[in-house]
Write an enzyme that holds these catalytic residues in place. Structure first.
Site, PDB file in Angstrom:
ATOM      1  N   HIS A  57       0.796  -1.221   0.000  1.00 54.45           N
ATOM      2  CA  HIS A  57       0.000   0.000   0.000  1.00 54.45           C
ATOM      3  C   HIS A  57       0.839   1.287   0.000  1.00 54.45           C
ATOM      4  CE1 HIS A  57       1.120  -0.685   4.137  1.00 54.45           C
ATOM      5  NE2 HIS A  57       0.980   0.624   4.309  1.00 54.45           N
ATOM      6  N   HIS A  72       1.617   6.961  -0.824  1.00 53.58           N
ATOM      7  CA  HIS A  72       0.742   6.111  -0.016  1.00 53.58           C
ATOM      8  C   HIS A  72      -0.524   5.840  -0.821  1.00 53.58           C
ATOM      9  CE1 HIS A  72      -1.275   4.452   3.483  1.00 53.58           C
ATOM     10  NE2 HIS A  72      -0.122   4.514   4.117  1.00 53.58           N
TER      11      HIS A  72
END
Length: 149
Positions: A57, A72
């Protein structure tokens, strides 16, 4: 100076619109955020450098000047335990600006109940160190998000 490119196509919304107080409060560092197109895509390296942190992620690329850029992919997506993400490089790999790092589908992240909004952060920087910071508007992957002086 380091030019930081958009890792994704979508709409720039700025950090203050990120639905997470750590990012919206710039506690990790200054930068901006992208609300990505809801289609399968590759998240690209925003700079030339080395992958120093790599999770499904999120990833950090450190450039030749030692500056770390965090991408992110979504908010609270760590809770998905890697599901819906495919790593395309390894930790320690050298990458070029625009090189694919992670394959993902923002629509499936949203369907899993998470925000697909993607902060792009200049780690350990001050807001004053960034120039030409984009806060809004449409971008394609590779467009400039900001310069780090």
């Amino acid at each position: 100076m380091t030019t930081v490119s958009s890792p994704l196509a979508g709409r720039v919304i700025g950090l203050d619109a990120v639905p997470d107080p750590v990012f919206s409060g710039a506690m990790v560092g200054p930068g901006t955020a992208i609300d990505p197109l809801r289609e399968p895509s590759d998240a690209l390296s925003p700079v030339d450098g080395v992958i120093v942190s790599l999770h499904p992620h999120a990833f950090v690329v450190v450039d030749d000047e030692g500056r770390g850029i965090l991408t992110h992919l979504g908010v609270d997506t760590v809770q998905l335990n890697g599901e819906g993400f495919e790593l395309l490089v390894g930790k320690g790999d050298s990458v070029s600006r625009g090189q694919a790092v992670v394959r993902w589908n923002p629509a499936s992240i949203e369907e899993a109940g998470k925000s697909p909004v993607c902060p792009v952060i200049a780690l350990e920087a001050t807001a004053e160190a960034l120039s030409e910071l984009v806060h809004n508007g449409d971008v394609v992957a590779g467009d400039t998000l900001f310069n780090w002086k």
